[in-house]
Motif scaffolding. Structure first.
Motif, short mmCIF file in Angstrom:
data_model
loop_
_atom_site.label_atom_id
_atom_site.label_comp_id
_atom_site.label_asym_id
_atom_site.label_seq_id
_atom_site.Cartn_x
_atom_site.Cartn_y
_atom_site.Cartn_z
N LYS A 3 0.85 -1.20 0.00
CA LYS A 3 0.00 0.00 0.00
C LYS A 3 0.88 1.24 0.00
O LYS A 3 1.88 1.32 0.70
CB LYS A 3 -0.92 0.01 1.21
CG LYS A 3 -1.87 1.21 1.21
CD LYS A 3 -2.88 1.15 2.31
CE LYS A 3 -4.00 0.22 2.01
NZ LYS A 3 -5.10 0.73 1.24
N ILE A 5 1.00 5.33 0.63
CA ILE A 5 0.30 6.38 1.37
C ILE A 5 0.67 7.74 0.78
O ILE A 5 1.84 8.03 0.60
CB ILE A 5 0.69 6.37 2.87
CG1 ILE A 5 0.49 4.99 3.48
CG2 ILE A 5 -0.03 7.46 3.62
CD1 ILE A 5 -0.90 4.65 3.87
N ASP A 49 -2.15 0.28 -4.91
CA ASP A 49 -3.09 0.35 -3.78
C ASP A 49 -2.72 1.60 -2.98
O ASP A 49 -1.70 1.63 -2.29
CB ASP A 49 -2.95 -0.91 -2.94
CG ASP A 49 -3.99 -1.01 -1.85
OD1 ASP A 49 -4.95 -0.21 -1.84
OD2 ASP A 49 -3.85 -1.90 -0.99
N LYS A 51 -3.67 4.87 -0.36
CA LYS A 51 -4.49 5.49 0.69
C LYS A 51 -4.06 6.94 0.80
O LYS A 51 -2.87 7.24 0.86
CB LYS A 51 -4.30 4.79 2.02
CG LYS A 51 -5.07 5.44 3.16
CD LYS A 51 -4.79 4.80 4.50
CE LYS A 51 -5.66 3.58 4.63
NZ LYS A 51 -5.66 3.03 6.00
N HIS A 52 -5.04 7.86 0.82
CA HIS A 52 -4.73 9.27 0.98
C HIS A 52 -5.11 9.72 2.38
O HIS A 52 -6.21 9.43 2.86
CB HIS A 52 -5.45 10.12 -0.07
CG HIS A 52 -5.01 11.55 -0.04
ND1 HIS A 52 -3.76 11.94 -0.46
CD2 HIS A 52 -5.63 12.66 0.40
CE1 HIS A 52 -3.64 13.24 -0.30
NE2 HIS A 52 -4.77 13.71 0.22
N ILE A 53 -4.19 10.45 3.04
CA ILE A 53 -4.43 10.98 4.38
C ILE A 53 -4.54 12.50 4.28
O ILE A 53 -3.67 13.15 3.70
CB ILE A 53 -3.29 10.59 5.34
CG1 ILE A 53 -3.18 9.07 5.44
CG2 ILE A 53 -3.51 11.22 6.71
CD1 ILE A 53 -1.98 8.59 6.21
N ASN A 70 -12.80 8.61 -4.62
CA ASN A 70 -13.24 7.22 -4.69
C ASN A 70 -13.41 6.73 -6.13
O ASN A 70 -13.23 5.54 -6.41
CB ASN A 70 -14.53 7.01 -3.91
CG ASN A 70 -14.31 7.07 -2.41
OD1 ASN A 70 -13.23 6.79 -1.92
ND2 ASN A 70 -15.34 7.44 -1.69
N LEU A 74 -8.98 5.54 -4.79
CA LEU A 74 -8.15 5.94 -3.67
C LEU A 74 -8.88 5.57 -2.39
O LEU A 74 -10.08 5.82 -2.25
CB LEU A 74 -7.88 7.45 -3.69
CG LEU A 74 -6.58 7.90 -4.31
CD1 LEU A 74 -6.53 7.58 -5.78
CD2 LEU A 74 -6.32 9.34 -4.03
N ASP A 75 -8.14 4.98 -1.46
CA ASP A 75 -8.69 4.65 -0.15
C ASP A 75 -8.79 5.95 0.64
O ASP A 75 -7.78 6.59 0.93
CB ASP A 75 -7.77 3.64 0.54
CG ASP A 75 -8.26 3.23 1.93
OD1 ASP A 75 -9.23 3.83 2.44
OD2 ASP A 75 -7.65 2.31 2.50
N THR A 76 -10.00 6.35 0.98
CA THR A 76 -10.22 7.62 1.69
C THR A 76 -10.57 7.40 3.16
O THR A 76 -10.99 8.34 3.83
CB THR A 76 -11.35 8.42 1.00
OG1 THR A 76 -12.54 7.61 0.97
CG2 THR A 76 -10.97 8.82 -0.41
N SER A 77 -10.34 6.20 3.67
CA SER A 77 -10.74 5.88 5.05
C SER A 77 -9.93 6.65 6.09
O SER A 77 -10.36 6.78 7.23
CB SER A 77 -10.62 4.37 5.30
OG SER A 77 -9.27 3.95 5.17
N ALA A 78 -8.77 7.19 5.72
CA ALA A 78 -7.94 7.94 6.67
C ALA A 78 -8.14 9.45 6.55
O ALA A 78 -7.41 10.22 7.18
CB ALA A 78 -6.47 7.58 6.46
#
Length: 100
Positions: A3, A5, A49, A51-53, A70, A74-78
């Motif tokens: 992943k 970041i 994979d 993830k964006h913070i 999304n 992009l994983d936006t969970s953070a």
């Protein structure tokens, strides 16, 4: 693949339609980006994979930004949502210059 970041603010770019200057335009369009977001989208387009913070506003514009990210997987969970977050705005206007 591991992943990846990305970390940074999500900018909202506002541009007049039709390659006009703001003073000439009645309509604008907007996009979300910023260096880190653009890199994350590019990596995701190549199958990474990502993830964006970040921290974005807790309103309809923040909802729209999350939806936009999304779309590119992009994983936006953070991403933290806050009412007190300042929204980064970028105004882009097209200009034409005559060259001699």
């Amino acid at each position: 693949m591991n992943k990846i970041i990305t970390f940074g603010e999500v900018l909202m770019r506002i541009s007049p339609l039709g390659n006009k200057k703001f003073i000439q335009a009645n309509n604008v369009e907007f996009y979300f980006g910023g260096t880190e977001v653009n890199v994350g989208i590019s990596i995701a387009n190549f199958g990474g994979d990502v993830k964006h913070i970040s921290c974005i506003s807790n309103d309809f514009i923040g909802d729209t930004a999350i939806s936009y990210l999304n779309k590119f997987d992009l994983d936006t969970s953070a991403i933290v949502r806050s009412r007190q977050t300042f929204r980064g705005l970028l105004f882009r206007s097209w200009c034409s210059y005559e060259t001699k």
